[in-house]
Design an enzyme around this catalytic site. Sequence first.
Site, PDB file in Angstrom:
ATOM      1  N   GLY A 171       0.549  -0.863   0.282  1.00 15.28           N
ATOM      2  CA  GLY A 171      -0.082  -0.119  -0.237  1.00 15.28           C
ATOM      3  C   GLY A 171       0.894   0.872   0.091  1.00 15.28           C
ATOM      4  O   GLY A 171       2.491   1.070  -0.283  1.00 15.28           O
ATOM      5  N   GLN A 172       0.248   2.774  -0.098  1.00 11.60           N
ATOM      6  CA  GLN A 172       0.708   3.682  -0.009  1.00 11.60           C
ATOM      7  C   GLN A 172       1.810   3.582   1.182  1.00 11.60           C
ATOM      8  O   GLN A 172       3.323   3.872   1.265  1.00 11.60           O
ATOM      9  CB  GLN A 172      -0.275   4.773   0.504  1.00 11.60           C
ATOM     10  CG  GLN A 172      -1.134   4.822  -0.803  1.00 11.60           C
ATOM     11  CD  GLN A 172      -1.736   6.643  -0.862  1.00 11.60           C
ATOM     12  OE1 GLN A 172      -1.433   7.465  -1.361  1.00 11.60           O
ATOM     13  NE2 GLN A 172      -3.151   6.408  -0.497  1.00 11.60           N
ATOM     14  N   ASP A 223      -1.516 -13.770   5.372  1.00 11.40           N
ATOM     15  CA  ASP A 223      -3.366 -13.312   6.095  1.00 11.40           C
ATOM     16  C   ASP A 223      -3.100 -12.968   7.261  1.00 11.40           C
ATOM     17  O   ASP A 223      -3.716 -13.846   8.042  1.00 11.40           O
ATOM     18  CB  ASP A 223      -4.104 -14.972   5.325  1.00 11.40           C
ATOM     19  CG  ASP A 223      -5.974 -14.529   5.954  1.00 11.40           C
ATOM     20  OD1 ASP A 223      -5.860 -13.356   5.774  1.00 11.40           O
ATOM     21  OD2 ASP A 223      -5.991 -14.897   5.216  1.00 11.40           O
ATOM     22  N   ALA A 228      -5.395  -1.991   5.705  1.00 13.37           N
ATOM     23  CA  ALA A 228      -6.656  -1.699   6.132  1.00 13.37           C
ATOM     24  C   ALA A 228      -7.436  -2.058   4.659  1.00 13.37           C
ATOM     25  O   ALA A 228      -7.041  -2.111   3.809  1.00 13.37           O
ATOM     26  CB  ALA A 228      -6.424   0.161   6.695  1.00 13.37           C
ATOM     27  N   THR A 282     -10.069   0.749   3.145  1.00  9.26           N
ATOM     28  CA  THR A 282      -9.872   1.921   2.988  1.00  9.26           C
ATOM     29  C   THR A 282     -10.705   2.246   1.692  1.00  9.26           C
ATOM     30  O   THR A 282     -11.151   3.337   1.732  1.00  9.26           O
ATOM     31  CB  THR A 282      -8.871   2.533   2.676  1.00  9.26           C
ATOM     32  OG1 THR A 282      -8.115   1.960   1.637  1.00  9.26           O
ATOM     33  CG2 THR A 282      -7.101   2.091   4.032  1.00  9.26           C
ATOM     34  N   THR A 313      -7.522   6.521  11.966  1.00  9.03           N
ATOM     35  CA  THR A 313      -8.286   7.740  10.706  1.00  9.03           C
ATOM     36  C   THR A 313      -9.315   8.537  11.535  1.00  9.03           C
ATOM     37  O   THR A 313      -9.334   8.640  12.546  1.00  9.03           O
ATOM     38  CB  THR A 313      -9.120   7.377   9.423  1.00  9.03           C
ATOM     39  OG1 THR A 313      -9.811   7.945   8.993  1.00  9.03           O
ATOM     40  CG2 THR A 313     -10.697   6.323  10.223  1.00  9.03           C
ATOM     41  N   TYR A 317     -16.818   2.665   7.856  1.00 10.52           N
ATOM     42  CA  TYR A 317     -15.310   2.683   7.599  1.00 10.52           C
ATOM     43  C   TYR A 317     -14.288   3.247   9.432  1.00 10.52           C
ATOM     44  O   TYR A 317     -13.601   2.181   9.809  1.00 10.52           O
ATOM     45  CB  TYR A 317     -15.145   3.489   6.553  1.00 10.52           C
ATOM     46  CG  TYR A 317     -13.208   3.720   6.583  1.00 10.52           C
ATOM     47  CD1 TYR A 317     -12.445   3.157   6.500  1.00 10.52           C
ATOM     48  CD2 TYR A 317     -12.538   5.815   7.092  1.00 10.52           C
ATOM     49  CE1 TYR A 317     -10.765   2.706   6.201  1.00 10.52           C
ATOM     50  CE2 TYR A 317     -11.297   5.628   6.846  1.00 10.52           C
ATOM     51  CZ  TYR A 317     -10.799   4.052   6.874  1.00 10.52           C
ATOM     52  OH  TYR A 317      -9.156   4.703   6.797  1.00 10.52           O
ATOM     53  N   LYS A 337     -12.874   0.835  12.205  1.00 12.36           N
ATOM     54  CA  LYS A 337     -11.401   1.811  12.598  1.00 12.36           C
ATOM     55  C   LYS A 337     -11.063   1.974  14.112  1.00 12.36           C
ATOM     56  O   LYS A 337      -9.732   2.018  14.718  1.00 12.36           O
ATOM     57  CB  LYS A 337     -10.997   2.967  11.364  1.00 12.36           C
ATOM     58  CG  LYS A 337     -10.636   2.533  10.624  1.00 12.36           C
ATOM     59  CD  LYS A 337      -9.432   1.665   9.776  1.00 12.36           C
ATOM     60  CE  LYS A 337      -7.994   2.221  10.481  1.00 12.36           C
ATOM     61  NZ  LYS A 337      -7.045   1.671  10.036  1.00 12.36           N
ATOM     62  N   TRP A 367      -5.944  12.278   4.828  1.00 15.55           N
ATOM     63  CA  TRP A 367      -6.274  12.653   3.645  1.00 15.55           C
ATOM     64  C   TRP A 367      -4.288  12.085   2.627  1.00 15.55           C
ATOM     65  O   TRP A 367      -3.885  12.370   2.508  1.00 15.55           O
ATOM     66  CB  TRP A 367      -6.614  13.715   3.311  1.00 15.55           C
ATOM     67  CG  TRP A 367      -7.796  14.714   3.731  1.00 15.55           C
ATOM     68  CD1 TRP A 367      -8.689  14.797   4.284  1.00 15.55           C
ATOM     69  CD2 TRP A 367      -7.820  16.017   2.976  1.00 15.55           C
ATOM     70  NE1 TRP A 367     -10.013  15.298   4.604  1.00 15.55           N
ATOM     71  CE2 TRP A 367      -9.382  16.265   3.645  1.00 15.55           C
ATOM     72  CE3 TRP A 367      -7.324  16.985   2.635  1.00 15.55           C
ATOM     73  CZ2 TRP A 367     -10.113  17.031   3.743  1.00 15.55           C
ATOM     74  CZ3 TRP A 367      -8.011  18.489   2.789  1.00 15.55           C
ATOM     75  CH2 TRP A 367      -9.107  17.975   2.418  1.00 15.55           C
TER      76      TRP A 367
END
Length: 282
Positions: free
Chosen positions: A10-11, A37, A61, A63, A102, A126, A130, A151
Amino acid sequence: MNILITGCNGQLGNEMQLLEKQYPQHHWHNTDIDELDITNQLAVEQFVAQNQIDGIVNCAAYTAVDKAEDNKELCTTLNTVAPAYLAAAVGKREGWMIQISTDYVFNGTKHVPYVETDTPSPDSVYGSTKLAGEIGVTKFCKNSMIIRTAWLYSTFGNNFVKTMIRLGKEKQELGVIFDQIGTPTYARDLARVIMTAIEKGIVPGVYHFSNEGVISWYDFTKAIHRIAGITTCRVRPLHTSEYPTPANRPHYSVLDKTKIKQTYGVEVPYWEESLRECIAQL
Protein backbone atom coordinates in the site's frame (compact mmCIF):
# COMPACT_ATOMS: atom_id res chain seq x y z
CA MET A 1 14.66 -5.81 16.40
CA ASN A 2 12.55 -8.08 14.23
CA ILE A 3 9.82 -5.80 12.84
CA LEU A 4 6.73 -6.90 10.91
CA ILE A 5 5.24 -4.47 8.37
CA THR A 6 1.77 -5.48 7.15
CA GLY A 7 0.15 -4.04 4.03
CA CYS A 8 3.58 -3.46 2.49
CA ASN A 9 2.15 -2.99 -1.02
CA GLY A 10 0.00 0.00 0.00
CA GLN A 11 0.88 3.69 0.05
CA LEU A 12 2.33 3.75 3.57
CA GLY A 13 3.82 0.25 3.36
CA ASN A 14 5.78 1.19 0.25
CA GLU A 15 7.07 4.37 1.91
CA MET A 16 8.17 2.32 4.94
CA GLN A 17 10.13 0.00 2.66
CA LEU A 18 11.99 2.95 1.12
CA LEU A 19 13.04 4.17 4.58
CA GLU A 20 14.02 0.73 5.93
CA LYS A 21 17.35 0.92 4.08
CA GLN A 22 18.37 3.66 6.53
CA TYR A 23 17.80 1.28 9.48
CA PRO A 24 19.83 -1.86 8.63
CA GLN A 25 20.20 -2.67 12.34
CA HIS A 26 16.63 -4.05 12.29
CA HIS A 27 15.33 -7.10 10.45
CA TRP A 28 12.28 -6.02 8.47
CA HIS A 29 9.55 -8.50 7.52
CA ASN A 30 7.50 -6.81 4.77
CA THR A 31 4.26 -8.68 4.18
CA ASP A 32 1.04 -8.33 2.26
CA ILE A 33 -1.77 -10.84 1.70
CA ASP A 34 0.49 -13.23 -0.26
CA GLU A 35 3.06 -13.48 2.55
CA LEU A 36 0.72 -13.29 5.56
CA ASP A 37 -3.07 -13.33 5.80
CA ILE A 38 -3.64 -11.13 8.85
CA THR A 39 -7.30 -12.23 9.01
CA ASN A 40 -6.10 -15.77 9.86
CA GLN A 41 -5.42 -15.82 13.60
CA LEU A 42 -3.36 -19.02 13.55
CA ALA A 43 -1.21 -17.78 10.65
CA VAL A 44 -0.56 -14.50 12.52
CA GLU A 45 0.40 -16.30 15.76
CA GLN A 46 2.74 -18.69 13.93
CA PHE A 47 4.42 -15.93 11.90
CA VAL A 48 5.02 -13.74 14.96
CA ALA A 49 6.36 -16.67 17.01
CA GLN A 50 8.55 -18.24 14.29
CA ASN A 51 10.11 -14.91 13.29
CA GLN A 52 10.43 -13.73 16.91
CA ILE A 53 8.70 -10.46 16.04
CA ASP A 54 9.44 -7.62 18.48
CA GLY A 55 7.18 -5.01 16.92
CA ILE A 56 4.46 -4.58 14.31
CA VAL A 57 3.53 -1.61 12.12
CA ASN A 58 0.07 -2.36 10.74
CA CYS A 59 -0.29 -0.52 7.42
CA ALA A 60 -3.00 -2.90 6.18
CA ALA A 61 -6.63 -1.72 6.10
CA TYR A 62 -9.87 -1.73 4.16
CA THR A 63 -9.92 1.86 2.93
CA ALA A 64 -12.65 1.90 0.25
CA VAL A 65 -14.83 4.21 2.32
CA ASP A 66 -17.95 4.11 0.13
CA LYS A 67 -17.78 0.39 -0.68
CA ALA A 68 -17.47 -0.28 3.07
CA GLU A 69 -21.12 0.72 3.52
CA ASP A 70 -22.13 -2.44 1.59
CA ASN A 71 -19.16 -4.61 2.65
CA LYS A 72 -19.40 -4.26 6.40
CA GLU A 73 -18.27 -7.82 7.12
CA LEU A 74 -15.05 -7.61 5.08
CA CYS A 75 -14.35 -4.10 6.37
CA THR A 76 -14.79 -5.29 9.98
CA THR A 77 -12.55 -8.31 9.40
CA LEU A 78 -9.69 -6.17 8.04
CA ASN A 79 -10.06 -3.06 10.21
CA THR A 80 -11.20 -4.52 13.55
CA VAL A 81 -10.54 -8.27 13.80
CA ALA A 82 -7.14 -8.50 12.07
CA PRO A 83 -5.50 -5.70 14.13
CA ALA A 84 -6.63 -7.47 17.31
CA TYR A 85 -5.01 -10.73 16.10
CA LEU A 86 -1.75 -8.86 15.44
CA ALA A 87 -1.88 -7.07 18.80
CA ALA A 88 -2.59 -10.28 20.72
CA ALA A 89 0.24 -12.16 18.98
CA VAL A 90 2.89 -9.48 19.60
CA GLY A 91 1.44 -8.69 23.03
CA LYS A 92 2.17 -12.27 24.12
CA ARG A 93 5.82 -11.60 23.34
CA GLU A 94 5.63 -8.29 25.27
CA GLY A 95 6.38 -6.50 22.01
CA TRP A 96 4.98 -3.26 20.61
CA MET A 97 2.57 -2.29 17.86
CA ILE A 98 1.79 0.81 15.82
CA GLN A 99 -1.76 0.85 14.45
CA ILE A 100 -2.66 3.39 11.75
CA SER A 101 -6.12 4.89 12.20
CA THR A 102 -8.12 7.72 10.68
CA ASP A 103 -9.83 11.09 11.08
CA TYR A 104 -13.07 9.23 10.22
CA VAL A 105 -13.36 8.19 13.89
CA PHE A 106 -14.80 11.73 14.29
CA ASN A 107 -18.05 12.98 12.76
CA GLY A 108 -16.52 16.32 11.76
CA THR A 109 -18.95 18.64 13.54
CA LYS A 110 -16.22 20.52 15.46
CA HIS A 111 -14.72 23.79 14.21
CA VAL A 112 -11.36 23.58 16.00
CA PRO A 113 -8.71 20.88 15.46
CA TYR A 114 -9.43 17.49 17.02
CA VAL A 115 -7.21 16.44 19.92
CA GLU A 116 -6.58 12.85 20.99
CA THR A 117 -8.85 13.16 24.05
CA ASP A 118 -11.91 14.21 22.01
CA THR A 119 -14.66 11.59 22.15
CA PRO A 120 -14.81 9.67 18.86
CA SER A 121 -18.18 9.52 17.09
CA PRO A 122 -17.76 7.84 13.69
CA ASP A 123 -20.45 8.42 11.07
CA SER A 124 -19.57 5.63 8.61
CA VAL A 125 -18.88 1.89 8.54
CA TYR A 126 -15.23 2.63 7.75
CA GLY A 127 -14.86 5.01 10.71
CA SER A 128 -16.66 2.63 13.09
CA THR A 129 -14.50 -0.36 12.14
CA LYS A 130 -11.30 1.68 12.47
CA LEU A 131 -12.34 2.90 15.93
CA ALA A 132 -13.10 -0.67 17.00
CA GLY A 133 -9.65 -1.60 15.68
CA GLU A 134 -8.05 1.04 17.91
CA ILE A 135 -9.86 -0.37 20.94
CA GLY A 136 -8.82 -3.96 20.15
CA VAL A 137 -5.16 -3.09 19.64
CA THR A 138 -5.04 -1.10 22.90
CA LYS A 139 -6.71 -4.00 24.75
CA PHE A 140 -4.41 -6.78 23.51
CA CYS A 141 -1.07 -4.94 23.31
CA LYS A 142 -0.33 -2.61 26.21
CA ASN A 143 2.75 -1.24 24.42
CA SER A 144 0.81 0.15 21.45
CA MET A 145 0.59 3.44 19.59
CA ILE A 146 -2.49 4.48 17.63
CA ILE A 147 -1.68 7.08 14.95
CA ARG A 148 -4.72 8.74 13.37
CA THR A 149 -4.03 10.34 10.02
CA ALA A 150 -6.04 11.93 7.19
CA TRP A 151 -6.17 12.51 3.42
CA LEU A 152 -3.22 10.18 2.76
CA TYR A 153 -1.43 10.34 -0.60
CA SER A 154 1.92 9.24 -2.06
CA THR A 155 3.64 8.31 -5.30
CA PHE A 156 2.34 4.75 -4.78
CA GLY A 157 -1.10 3.30 -5.42
CA ASN A 158 -4.30 5.21 -6.09
CA ASN A 159 -4.97 8.46 -4.26
CA PHE A 160 -6.54 11.89 -4.62
CA VAL A 161 -3.39 13.64 -5.87
CA LYS A 162 -2.79 11.19 -8.72
CA THR A 163 -6.49 11.16 -9.62
CA MET A 164 -6.67 14.97 -9.81
CA ILE A 165 -3.53 15.11 -11.99
CA ARG A 166 -5.02 12.50 -14.35
CA LEU A 167 -8.46 14.18 -14.49
CA GLY A 168 -6.85 17.60 -14.89
CA LYS A 169 -5.11 16.38 -18.04
CA GLU A 170 -8.22 14.60 -19.38
CA LYS A 171 -10.99 17.10 -18.62
CA GLN A 172 -11.69 20.75 -19.37
CA GLU A 173 -13.77 21.17 -16.21
CA LEU A 174 -13.86 19.46 -12.83
CA GLY A 175 -16.16 19.91 -9.83
CA VAL A 176 -14.56 19.42 -6.40
CA ILE A 177 -16.08 19.71 -2.92
CA PHE A 178 -15.17 22.93 -1.09
CA ASP A 179 -17.09 22.50 2.19
CA GLN A 180 -15.07 19.59 3.60
CA ILE A 181 -12.02 20.89 5.47
CA GLY A 182 -8.97 18.97 6.61
CA THR A 183 -5.25 18.52 6.07
CA PRO A 184 -3.53 16.25 3.52
CA THR A 185 -0.84 13.81 4.65
CA TYR A 186 2.13 12.80 2.50
CA ALA A 187 2.65 9.12 3.35
CA ARG A 188 6.44 9.60 3.35
CA ASP A 189 6.14 12.14 6.19
CA LEU A 190 4.00 9.69 8.16
CA ALA A 191 6.53 6.90 7.53
CA ARG A 192 9.33 9.17 8.82
CA VAL A 193 7.42 9.82 12.04
CA ILE A 194 6.79 6.09 12.49
CA MET A 195 10.53 5.42 12.11
CA THR A 196 11.27 8.13 14.69
CA ALA A 197 8.86 6.48 17.14
CA ILE A 198 10.48 3.08 16.59
CA GLU A 199 13.98 4.51 17.13
CA LYS A 200 13.13 6.65 20.17
CA GLY A 201 10.88 4.00 21.70
CA ILE A 202 7.13 3.47 21.74
CA VAL A 203 5.26 5.76 24.14
CA PRO A 204 1.84 4.07 24.29
CA GLY A 205 -1.28 6.08 23.51
CA VAL A 206 -3.28 7.75 20.77
CA TYR A 207 -1.60 10.32 18.49
CA HIS A 208 -2.67 12.51 15.58
CA PHE A 209 -0.52 13.12 12.51
CA SER A 210 -1.07 14.93 9.24
CA ASN A 211 0.84 17.69 7.52
CA GLU A 212 0.49 21.26 8.85
CA GLY A 213 -2.12 23.68 7.60
CA VAL A 214 -5.83 23.62 6.77
CA ILE A 215 -7.45 23.30 3.34
CA SER A 216 -10.56 22.15 1.46
CA TRP A 217 -10.59 19.47 -1.25
CA TYR A 218 -11.27 22.25 -3.78
CA ASP A 219 -8.25 24.30 -2.69
CA PHE A 220 -6.14 21.15 -2.57
CA THR A 221 -7.08 20.38 -6.18
CA LYS A 222 -6.22 23.93 -7.29
CA ALA A 223 -2.80 23.56 -5.65
CA ILE A 224 -2.21 20.13 -7.23
CA HIS A 225 -2.95 21.54 -10.69
CA ARG A 226 -0.82 24.64 -10.12
CA ILE A 227 2.21 22.62 -8.95
CA ALA A 228 1.75 20.00 -11.68
CA GLY A 229 1.53 22.73 -14.33
CA ILE A 230 -2.02 21.88 -15.40
CA THR A 231 -3.62 25.03 -16.85
CA THR A 232 -6.32 23.72 -19.22
CA CYS A 233 -8.79 22.39 -16.63
CA ARG A 234 -11.27 24.70 -14.85
CA VAL A 235 -11.91 23.59 -11.26
CA ARG A 236 -15.23 24.70 -9.81
CA PRO A 237 -16.37 24.37 -6.17
CA LEU A 238 -19.15 21.92 -5.23
CA HIS A 239 -21.25 21.62 -2.08
CA THR A 240 -21.20 18.18 -0.46
CA SER A 241 -24.93 18.00 -1.21
CA GLU A 242 -24.16 18.25 -4.94
CA TYR A 243 -21.95 15.16 -4.79
CA PRO A 244 -23.73 12.56 -2.63
CA THR A 245 -21.72 9.48 -1.61
CA PRO A 246 -22.76 6.26 0.19
CA ALA A 247 -20.54 7.07 3.20
CA ASN A 248 -20.76 10.28 5.22
CA ARG A 249 -17.52 12.22 5.41
CA PRO A 250 -16.44 14.58 8.18
CA HIS A 251 -17.02 18.22 7.17
CA TYR A 252 -14.15 19.32 9.42
CA SER A 253 -11.43 16.86 10.39
CA VAL A 254 -8.31 18.92 11.07
CA LEU A 255 -6.09 17.00 13.52
CA ASP A 256 -4.12 18.68 16.30
CA LYS A 257 -0.55 17.35 16.21
CA THR A 258 0.82 18.91 19.40
CA LYS A 259 1.13 15.58 21.25
CA ILE A 260 3.24 13.75 18.67
CA LYS A 261 5.44 16.85 18.15
CA GLN A 262 6.10 17.19 21.89
CA THR A 263 6.55 13.46 22.54
CA TYR A 264 8.96 12.78 19.69
CA GLY A 265 10.40 16.22 18.90
CA VAL A 266 9.38 15.99 15.26
CA GLU A 267 8.97 18.85 12.79
CA VAL A 268 5.81 18.52 10.74
CA PRO A 269 6.10 19.89 7.18
CA TYR A 270 3.51 22.27 5.73
CA TRP A 271 1.14 20.45 3.36
CA GLU A 272 2.23 22.42 0.26
CA GLU A 273 5.94 21.65 0.77
CA SER A 274 5.15 17.93 0.99
CA LEU A 275 2.82 18.09 -2.01
CA ARG A 276 5.61 19.68 -4.06
CA GLU A 277 8.00 16.90 -2.97
CA CYS A 278 5.53 14.20 -4.00
CA ILE A 279 4.67 15.76 -7.39
CA ALA A 280 8.39 16.19 -8.12
CA GLN A 281 8.81 12.44 -7.47
CA LEU A 282 5.85 11.67 -9.74
